[in-house]
Scaffold this active site. Structure first.
Site, PDB file in Angstrom:
ATOM      1  N   ASP A  18       0.817  -1.219   0.000  1.00 44.32           N
ATOM      2  CA  ASP A  18       0.000   0.000   0.000  1.00 44.32           C
ATOM      3  C   ASP A  18       0.851   1.270   0.000  1.00 44.32           C
ATOM      4  OD1 ASP A  18       0.774  -0.845   2.640  1.00 44.32           O
ATOM      5  OD2 ASP A  18      -0.644   0.584   3.501  1.00 44.32           O
ATOM      6  N   ASP A  50       8.582   4.961  -1.510  1.00 46.74           N
ATOM      7  CA  ASP A  50       7.917   4.370  -0.334  1.00 46.74           C
ATOM      8  C   ASP A  50       6.754   3.501  -0.773  1.00 46.74           C
ATOM      9  OD1 ASP A  50       6.829   3.812   2.141  1.00 46.74           O
ATOM     10  OD2 ASP A  50       6.062   5.828   2.468  1.00 46.74           O
ATOM     11  N   GLU A  63       0.397  -1.310   5.740  1.00 50.56           N
ATOM     12  CA  GLU A  63       1.443  -0.710   6.588  1.00 50.56           C
ATOM     13  C   GLU A  63       1.141   0.752   6.881  1.00 50.56           C
ATOM     14  OE1 GLU A  63       4.899   1.596   7.746  1.00 50.56           O
ATOM     15  OE2 GLU A  63       3.781   1.830   5.904  1.00 50.56           O
TER      16      GLU A  63
HETATM   17  C1  LIG Z   1       0.101   3.775  13.821  1.00 49.79           C
HETATM   18  S1  LIG Z   1       1.424   3.118  12.957  1.00 49.79           S
HETATM   19  C2  LIG Z   1       1.612   4.226  11.626  1.00 49.79           C
HETATM   20  C3  LIG Z   1       2.592   3.766  10.636  1.00 49.79           C
HETATM   21  C4  LIG Z   1       2.946   4.811   9.648  1.00 49.79           C
HETATM   22  N1  LIG Z   1       3.879   4.300   8.695  1.00 49.79           N
HETATM   23  C5  LIG Z   1       4.270   5.031   7.657  1.00 49.79           C
HETATM   24  O1  LIG Z   1       4.080   6.205   7.486  1.00 49.79           O
HETATM   25  C6  LIG Z   1       3.506   6.024  10.358  1.00 49.79           C
HETATM   26  O2  LIG Z   1       2.725   6.928  10.665  1.00 49.79           O
HETATM   27  O3  LIG Z   1       4.706   6.095  10.632  1.00 49.79           O
HETATM   28 ZN   LIG Z   2       6.746   2.835   3.784  1.00 52.93          ZN
HETATM   29 ZN   LIG Z   3       4.827   5.550   4.049  1.00 57.82          ZN
END
Ligand SMILES: CSCC[C@H](NC=O)C(=O)O
Ligand SMILES: [Zn+2]
Ligand SMILES: [Zn+2]
Length: 414
Positions: A80, A112, A146
């Site tokens: 995603d 990403d 994710e």
């Molecule tokens: C509640 S976990 C969130 C995960 C997210 N990952 C990427 O951006 C982030 O905000 O870092």
């Molecule tokens: Zn990522």
């Molecule tokens: Zn991300």
């Protein structure tokens, strides 16, 4: 470019064109691309589901090792992406346009992290062509969700029987671009909390000056938080701490006012107001200290402020220790990885704490070592930003880097 290299860039573009951005990621489309791709390289494929609706597949690709008794190597990537505001991009975010002058491939997910599975698979193609056979089994996991916390993705996967059966010894997951020519590597993620502060106060005419209005109370909170934030950010600006080594607390929404058909009532002071903060802590930070600050300085009850502090994800590993992977002699995988980068002609930065949060935390929580690494040097950090891009040459170099890394990790005999 050679014909192979052109094909590799084309495969990257093809994957980027699949719209796997939230809020409705096309997981089926991604699976329809990735599974036959992996199968064509001779990998075993499996699809796991951790939701009853079965709309969030987790793909598992396997290159069996010659010694299945050895713990395996897992290469992870999330399918995603975050959404994109197309109007603000110079090229459409799902067209994966390659600028012929610069070689930049523009797309949501270019950094990403949709470069990763293509690089993993192309590295395996290269290793197979060179006649290499791994001793350890190499698994690739392609996981959903994710970007929204991993609850129906890696979090459930890490707790599953299927994961246990993989006998993972070490995992590589996404890292972040590096603006210089060294590669960055991450040994920990910060811990994520959500903080919601609500203010109550006396309502009244918009023209009246009085103490203790809700928004007035909320502004006291914002000011107190801003002071703390400035101090933390100051250490980063001064170069004393890395961005992952401080506590960040950023307001992400505010809610107040009395709605009217044309917007908001302008001459009433509301009796409620609310602000949400994204709060992140280094893995060893003391949450109790933040809780005291919150109670005493940021949201004291005497200012009619109340709060909710919500933890997202684990704060300690299964042994009760802070969640990070050692980058010294105590972790033999570390030196294998470090040497592989050197053998690929690359240089590594000092290991960092990632300022955001990845699925690595679910693996580290189990006590399994994991590093965050995306081989993107000389590249501006554009994750979640507009005009996210990755240069074709950087992408192709990454394939070579993974050839060295996968060769070394899968040959490593403890
Ligand atoms: C509640 S976990 C969130 C995960 C997210 N990952 C990427 O951006 C982030 O905000 O870092
Ligand atoms: Zn990522
Ligand atoms: Zn991300």
């Amino acid at each position: 470019f050679t014909e192979l290299e052109s094909d590799q860039v084309a495969r990257f573009q093809e994957y980027l064109r699949i719209r796997t951005a939230h809020p409705s990621p096309d997981y089926a489309g991604a699976a329809a691309f990735l599974l036959p791709y992996a199968a064509s390289l001779g990998l075993r494929t499996a699809t796991l589901h951790f939701t009853p609706c079965r709309t969030k597949p987790l793909l598992l690709l396997t290159w069996p090792g010659s010694d299945p008794s050895l713990p395996s190597v897992l290469l992870n990537s999330h399918i995603d992406s975050v959404p994109a505001e197309a109007e603000r991009w110079s090229h459409p975010p799902f067209a994966a346009h390659r600028d012929p002058a610069t070689g930049r491939v523009y797309a949501r997910g270019a950094q990403d992290d949709k470069c990763l599975p293509v690089q993993y698979l192309e590295a395996i193609r290269g290793l197979r062509a060179a006649g290499f056979a791994p001793a350890r089994t190499v698994h690739i996991s392609l996981v959903p969700d994710e970007e929204i916390g991993g609850v129906d993705g890696f979090e459930k996967f890490a707790q599953s029987e299927e994961f246990r059966a993989l006998n993972v010894g070490f995992m590589l997951d996404e890292g972040q671009a590096s603006p210089t020519d060294v590669f960055r590597v991450f040994y920990a993620d910060r811990l994520v909390w959500r903080l919601i502060v609500k203010a109550a106060g006396a309502p009244g005419h918009g023209s009246r000056m009085f103490d203790g209005a809700a928004v007035d109370n909320l502004m006291d909170c914002l000011e107190a938080v801003a002071g703390f934030r400035e101090a933390q950010f100051g250490m980063v600006k001064a170069g004393e701490r890395g961005p992952g080594e401080v506590v960040s607390v950023n307001p992400v929404y505010m809610k107040a006012g009395i709605p009217s058909p044309t917007g908001f009532v302008m001459n009433m002071q509301p009796s409620e107001a609310e602000v949400g903060f994204d709060l992140r802590l280094p893995p060893t930070a003391d949450i109790e200290q933040i809780k005291r600050r919150l109670k005493e300085e940021w949201a004291p009850a005497h200012k009619n402020l109340t709060y909710e502090l919500i933890r997202k994800g684990p704060v300690t590993d299964v042994a009760g220790r802070p969640i990070f992977t050692a980058t010294d002699e105590s972790n033999p995988w570390w030196s294998v990885f470090e040497q592989a980068i050197t053998s690929a002609g690359g240089k590594l930065s000092k290991p960092e704490i990632l300022s955001s949060t990845t699925d690595s935390r679910f693996v580290r929580q189990l006590g399994i070592p994991a590093l965050g690494f995306s081989p993107m040097s000389n590249t501006p950090i554009l994750l979640h930003d507009n005009n996210e891009f990755l240069e074709d040459k950087v992408f192709l170099r990454g394939i070579k880097v993974y050839e060295h890394v996968i060769r070394a990790l899968s040959s490593f005999k403890a």
